[in-house]
Design an enzyme around this catalytic site. Structure first.
Site, PDB file in Angstrom:
ATOM      1  CG  HIS A   1      -1.865   1.073   1.364  1.00  0.00           C
ATOM      2  ND1 HIS A   1      -1.959   1.873   2.485  1.00  0.00           N
ATOM      3  CD2 HIS A   1      -2.817   1.516   0.517  1.00  0.00           C
ATOM      4  CE1 HIS A   1      -2.926   2.739   2.332  1.00  0.00           C
ATOM      5  NE2 HIS A   1      -3.467   2.553   1.136  1.00  0.00           N
TER       6      HIS A   1
ATOM      7  CG  HIS B   1      -3.500   9.126   0.353  1.00  0.00           C
ATOM      8  ND1 HIS B   1      -4.170   9.842   1.332  1.00  0.00           N
ATOM      9  CD2 HIS B   1      -4.283   8.062   0.069  1.00  0.00           C
ATOM     10  CE1 HIS B   1      -5.307   9.231   1.615  1.00  0.00           C
ATOM     11  NE2 HIS B   1      -5.403   8.148   0.863  1.00  0.00           N
TER      12      HIS B   1
END
Length: 291
Positions: free
Chosen positions: A40, A82
């Site tokens: 991730h 992100h």
């Protein structure tokens, strides 16, 4: 209408050229049938998220799949980050103190390239930069890894789907070999996923979320994966997703996030998920039994 009928109708409309590209098979994990382990934002428990160092760390840990997040700068460069703000993972407040709230879309690529994207994580990573998407996919390619690419906040960046696909094409990521089993494009936005599918039907796509079972037929027309948070999962839900056929003529897959401990990894593997997205790929891989 059942998902298979929806998929068949969609395929007919797209034409026979669709089938010139092989379907992705993300289930064919390098570990011989266990759920695919996805790092991730790279191996982000061990290196600053979404940096090239996190890609390198994932490779060092033997992790084939990495996940990242794509956004766009003020002058149109695709960068890997992100948050829609630069504040949490860079020193933007110090470098540009008068530019709150420090949104990615308000900064040029050159300005973002000045920022330290690693010092917040640890002194060893001070000076790491926010990579462009081009830099990121080249590093993934160098390691012969596979990419789960998330388009973040597409509502902020009109046309980002087409731009992302163009860059991937320019970098060789839309050829037969990559489309077969090395690339998935996902988003929390159903419209974004649908757009990617319509623009490049050969690309494997994923919807991030937990749609009601009653809506899965709609998603199966344009998404190959339904990727929920692990807290929203059950064995029954995974089975329900698997019962539908996606646009490439394969059962829908389930990649769940973000699982960082052995107990939860074993739990979701028991549900039958196809992939586990984790900040600690070594921990998850060690927890999953061989098949």
């Amino acid at each position: 209408m059942h998902a298979r009928a929806v998929a068949a109708t969609t395929t007919a409309l797209l034409g026979t050229a669709f089938f010139l590209l092989p379907p992705s098979d993300a289930r064919a994990d390098e570990d011989g049938g266990r759920p695919t382990v996805v790092a991730h934002r790279g191996a982000s428990a061990y290196a600053p998220e979404n940096t090239l160092a996190a890609v390198d760390k994932a490779a060092e840990l033997g992790t084939t799949w990495v996940e990242n997040d794509v956004q766009r700068t003020r002058d149109g460069e695709l960068v890997v980050l992100h948050d829609d703000s630069l504040r949490r993972t860079t020193d933007v407040e110090q470098v540009f103190p008068g530019r709150a709230p420090w949104k990615v879309k308000d900064f040029t690529a050159a300005e973002i390239a000045r920022l330290d994207a690693g010092g917040w994580f640890g002194a060893a990573y001070a000076g790491a930069r926010v990579p462009t998407l081009q830099q990121y996919v080249r590093r993934v390619e160098r390691h012969d890894q596979k990419l789960l690419l998330e388009i973040k906040n597409p509502e902020l960046y009109p046309g980002i789907e087409r731009q992302t696909l163009k860059l991937l094409s320019n970098e060789g990521w839309l050829d037969r070999r990559h489309l077969a089993d090395r690339l998935v494009v996902q988003s929390f936005s159903a419209d974004c996923v649908r757009t990617v599918h319509h623009l490049k039907p050969g690309v494997t796509t994923g919807f991030l979320g937990t749609p009601p079972v009653s809506d899965l037929a709609v998603y199966a027309a344009f998404a190959d994966q339904v990727n929920p948070s692990y807290g929203s999962l059950s064995r029954g839900y995974v089975s329900a997703v698997h019962a539908f056929t996606g646009p490439h003529g394969r059962p829908l897959e389930v990649f769940t996030w973000t699982v960082d401990d052995a107990e939860t990894a074993r739990l979701v593997a028991g549900y039958g998920v196809d992939g586990v997205i984790t900040n600690k790929p070594d921990v998850v891989r060690g927890a999953l039994p061989a098949v």
